[in-house]
Design a protein around this motif. Structure first.
Motif, short mmCIF file in Angstrom:
data_model
loop_
_atom_site.label_atom_id
_atom_site.label_comp_id
_atom_site.label_asym_id
_atom_site.label_seq_id
_atom_site.Cartn_x
_atom_site.Cartn_y
_atom_site.Cartn_z
N PHE A 1 13.57 -11.04 -11.15
CA PHE A 1 13.43 -9.88 -10.27
C PHE A 1 12.91 -8.68 -11.06
CE2 PHE A 1 15.98 -12.06 -7.13
CZ PHE A 1 15.51 -11.54 -5.93
N LEU A 2 13.50 -8.49 -12.23
CA LEU A 2 13.10 -7.35 -13.04
C LEU A 2 11.66 -7.49 -13.50
CD1 LEU A 2 14.22 -4.75 -14.31
CD2 LEU A 2 14.78 -6.09 -16.33
N LEU A 3 11.27 -8.67 -13.90
CA LEU A 3 9.90 -8.90 -14.34
C LEU A 3 8.92 -8.57 -13.22
CD1 LEU A 3 8.08 -9.95 -16.62
CD2 LEU A 3 8.31 -12.24 -15.63
N TRP A 4 9.24 -9.03 -12.00
CA TRP A 4 8.36 -8.74 -10.86
C TRP A 4 8.27 -7.24 -10.61
CZ3 TRP A 4 10.11 -6.39 -6.28
CH2 TRP A 4 9.13 -6.25 -5.29
N GLY A 5 9.41 -6.53 -10.61
CA GLY A 5 9.40 -5.10 -10.33
C GLY A 5 8.63 -4.32 -11.37
N CYS A 6 8.83 -4.67 -12.65
CA CYS A 6 8.16 -3.94 -13.72
C CYS A 6 6.66 -4.22 -13.74
CB CYS A 6 8.79 -4.28 -15.07
SG CYS A 6 10.44 -3.60 -15.30
N LEU A 7 6.27 -5.47 -13.50
CA LEU A 7 4.84 -5.80 -13.48
C LEU A 7 4.14 -5.09 -12.33
CD1 LEU A 7 4.80 -9.63 -14.33
CD2 LEU A 7 4.09 -7.71 -15.78
N THR A 8 4.79 -5.03 -11.17
CA THR A 8 4.21 -4.33 -10.03
C THR A 8 4.03 -2.85 -10.34
OG1 THR A 8 5.27 -5.87 -8.50
CG2 THR A 8 4.49 -3.79 -7.59
N ALA A 9 5.07 -2.23 -10.90
CA ALA A 9 4.99 -0.81 -11.23
C ALA A 9 3.95 -0.54 -12.31
CB ALA A 9 6.36 -0.31 -11.69
N ALA A 10 3.86 -1.44 -13.30
CA ALA A 10 2.87 -1.27 -14.37
C ALA A 10 1.45 -1.37 -13.82
CB ALA A 10 3.09 -2.31 -15.46
N ALA A 11 1.23 -2.29 -12.87
CA ALA A 11 -0.10 -2.42 -12.27
C ALA A 11 -0.49 -1.14 -11.53
CB ALA A 11 -0.11 -3.60 -11.30
N VAL A 12 0.47 -0.52 -10.88
CA VAL A 12 0.20 0.75 -10.19
C VAL A 12 -0.15 1.84 -11.19
CG1 VAL A 12 1.25 2.58 -8.82
CG2 VAL A 12 1.60 0.20 -8.18
N ALA A 13 0.59 1.89 -12.30
CA ALA A 13 0.31 2.90 -13.31
C ALA A 13 -1.08 2.72 -13.90
CB ALA A 13 1.36 2.83 -14.42
N VAL A 14 -1.50 1.47 -14.11
CA VAL A 14 -2.83 1.20 -14.64
C VAL A 14 -3.90 1.63 -13.65
CG1 VAL A 14 -4.44 -0.64 -15.27
CG2 VAL A 14 -2.11 -0.66 -16.17
N ALA A 15 -3.66 1.41 -12.36
CA ALA A 15 -4.64 1.73 -11.33
C ALA A 15 -4.68 3.21 -10.99
CB ALA A 15 -4.34 0.94 -10.06
N ALA A 16 -3.68 3.98 -11.43
CA ALA A 16 -3.63 5.40 -11.09
C ALA A 16 -4.80 6.13 -11.74
CB ALA A 16 -2.32 6.01 -11.57
N GLU A 17 -5.16 7.26 -11.15
CA GLU A 17 -6.27 8.06 -11.68
C GLU A 17 -5.96 8.49 -13.10
OE1 GLU A 17 -6.60 11.29 -9.01
OE2 GLU A 17 -7.09 10.03 -7.28
N ARG A 18 -7.01 8.55 -13.90
CA ARG A 18 -6.82 9.00 -15.27
C ARG A 18 -6.31 10.43 -15.27
NH1 ARG A 18 -8.64 6.13 -19.43
NH2 ARG A 18 -9.87 4.28 -19.01
N THR A 19 -5.53 10.75 -16.28
CA THR A 19 -4.91 12.07 -16.34
C THR A 19 -5.30 12.79 -17.61
OG1 THR A 19 -2.97 11.14 -17.41
CG2 THR A 19 -2.91 11.33 -15.02
N ARG A 20 -5.28 14.11 -17.53
CA ARG A 20 -5.42 14.91 -18.74
C ARG A 20 -4.13 14.80 -19.53
NH1 ARG A 20 -7.20 18.92 -14.88
NH2 ARG A 20 -9.46 19.09 -14.88
N ARG A 21 -4.11 15.37 -20.70
CA ARG A 21 -2.90 15.30 -21.52
C ARG A 21 -1.75 16.04 -20.87
NH1 ARG A 21 -3.79 12.92 -26.30
NH2 ARG A 21 -5.96 12.72 -26.95
N THR A 22 -2.05 16.95 -19.94
CA THR A 22 -0.98 17.62 -19.21
C THR A 22 -0.44 16.73 -18.11
OG1 THR A 22 -2.54 18.61 -17.65
CG2 THR A 22 -1.98 19.89 -19.61
N GLY A 23 -1.16 15.63 -17.82
CA GLY A 23 -0.72 14.72 -16.78
C GLY A 23 -1.32 15.02 -15.44
N ARG A 24 -2.09 16.10 -15.27
CA ARG A 24 -2.65 16.43 -13.98
C ARG A 24 -3.86 15.55 -13.72
NH1 ARG A 24 -0.32 21.21 -12.46
NH2 ARG A 24 0.63 22.39 -14.13
N ALA A 25 -4.13 15.28 -12.43
CA ALA A 25 -5.28 14.46 -12.09
C ALA A 25 -6.53 15.11 -12.63
CB ALA A 25 -5.37 14.31 -10.57
N SER A 26 -7.35 14.34 -13.28
CA SER A 26 -8.51 14.89 -13.95
C SER A 26 -9.73 14.84 -13.06
CB SER A 26 -8.77 14.14 -15.25
OG SER A 26 -9.00 12.79 -14.98
#
Length: 447
Positions: free
Chosen positions: A414-439
């Motif tokens: 269960f944990l592996l599935w949840g973490c892999l799903t969340a990691a895939a979302v983080a990878v697909a998220a828009e690139r960010t500046r070092r401040t973390g704001r959408a670039s």
């Protein structure tokens, strides 16, 4: 020269005043968050250790555990409702007043759990009242999380939002540490005393913490970004409509990222605690509580470090690192917890909670804040985070149902599935500046 001095002095005073305000906000957000998480996870620890036989006694041990976990999940199911309600008024009226109200709701509900009659004393009304109070806890926490991180994050300098938002996040491991500690103490009582009056003491003590938290929160100033929204024409009438207009993508990203975060907590601090405190592994319970205490304390110390690193390196590297650590440790955690080796048990929680979860939690608050404008940010954060947390709350219930009395290693999957799903979302998220704001397209990415 005198003219220059006359300009510098007010500027210096203003800077000192701003820093003082920021410190008060960070203190109030962290203390209030710690109290709310203490209340919420006090119930979680109790559901793993004592609530089954007290409120669901006419069942097999497995069925009693399932029933206790179901009431645990009920609090999470109520969290999106609290997120919607308090998010709406937090965007309309202000962050500060909602934080005081959510703390009161959570504290009173927790105190009342401590005075509930058990099934033996009141019959079916006892578990009904228990679930009702758990739902109230969920409603309170559903509004707390978004408001707490916003009060800190919106008071932050532009390049330190991750650091500032990580302070109220530190309230989670502090609350988890405190709730685990008090149950660790009462767990040493003889079983008869524990099941009659000992388990009530941690719940009753929460009312003192609530009084302190309300006093501290009443002394802070409103979020400057909310004040600017008011000055620019006033808050929108229906903030949630703004979230819908922004489109489903940021909401889904936020929900799935939060799913991974909450799945880590559900598996490590609830299911595995029960896993190592019942059946053939019951003797490992005190050792697991010790490990959870150490992991939670380490996380409280490392969360600001993770928040600062997310400002420097970007949010995604911290998220990916944390998800990976927690998923990998989850595959061996059941064996390590059953080994009886206190070192391996402590290492489980140090790696998973102290390091992995700290990395995720230190980055995710600012990650979510940066997705939404201040006009409907409270609503957006409350809804996205609570949706993910609600789905994750069924992890212990599902794992216990599938594992049954055999206590298999289902939670790791269960944990592996949840973490892999969340990691895939983080990878697909828009690139960010070092401040973390959408670039913007022309901005230099941090990754």
């Amino acid at each position: 020269m005198k003219a220059a001095e006359s300009i510098e002095v007010p500027a210096t005073r203003a800077t000192v005043a701003n820093r003082s305000v920021s410190r008060r906000v960070l203190l109030a957000s962290t203390i209030g968050s710690a109290i709310e998480w203490y209340d919420f996870y006090l119930y979680s620890t109790a559901s793993a250790l004592v609530l089954g036989p007290l409120f669901f006694p006419n069942q097999s041990p497995t069925a009693g555990t399932l029933a206790a976990f179901a009431t645990y999940a009920a609090g999470f199911v109520a969290r999106p409702l609290g997120g919607v309600v308090f998010g709406h008024f937090g965007d309309r009226i202000g962050r500060k007043s909602m934080l005081v109200l959510t703390l009161l709701i959570m504290g009173v509900a927790t105190f009342l759990v401590g005075v509930l009659p058990t099934y033996e004393q009141a019959g079916i009304i006892a578990p009904i009242l228990l679930v009702t109070l758990r739902v109230l806890q969920g409603i309170g926490l559903g509004g707390e999380w978004g408001g707490g991180v916003l009060m800190s994050g919106e008071h932050a300098p532009a390049n330190r939002r991750g650091l500032y938002a990580s302070f109220p996040a530190s309230g989670f491991p502090l609350g988890l540490f405190a709730s685990t500690m008090v149950f660790r103490l009462v767990a040493d009582l003889p079983e008869h005393q524990l099941l009659t009056w000992g388990w009530r003491l941690p719940f009753l003590a929460s009312i003192v913490l609530v009084v302190v938290g309300v006093f501290v929160r009443l002394g802070v100033t409103e979020s400057p970004e909310f004040v600017r929204v008011q000055q620019a024409g006033g808050p929108v009438k229906v903030p949630l409509a703004g979230v819908v207009k922004q489109g489903p993508r940021p909401v889904l990203r936020g929900a799935f990222a939060s799913l991974g975060l909450a799945m880590i907590v559900s598996v490590y601090s609830v299911y595995l605690l029960s896993y190592a405190s019942s059946g053939p592994a019951a003797a490992q319970g005190p050792k697991v509580l010790n490990g959870l205490l150490i992991g939670a304390l380490l996380e409280a110390l490392l969360l600001p470090v993770a928040g600062l690193l997310s400002d420097i390196l970007g949010r995604r590297p911290l998220l990916l690192f944390g998800y990976a650590v927690c998923a990998l440790v989850g595959l061996v955690a059941p064996q390590w917890l059953l080994s009886g080796d206190q070192t391996l048990i402590i290492l489980t929680f140090v790696l998973a909670m102290g390091i992995g979860h700290a990395a995720v939690y230190g980055a995710i608050s600012a990650f979510l804040i940066d997705m939404f404008p201040p006009e409907h940010r409270y609503s957006a954060l409350a809804v996205t985070y609570q949706l993910g947390a609600t789905v994750a709350s069924f992890g212990p219930l599902a794992a216990a149902a599938l594992a049954g009395p055999a206590h298999t290693a289902v939670p790791g999957m269960f944990l592996l599935w949840g973490c892999l799903t969340a990691a895939a979302v983080a990878v697909a998220a828009e690139r960010t500046r070092r401040t973390g704001r959408a670039s913007a397209p022309s901005a230099q990415p941090s990754e």
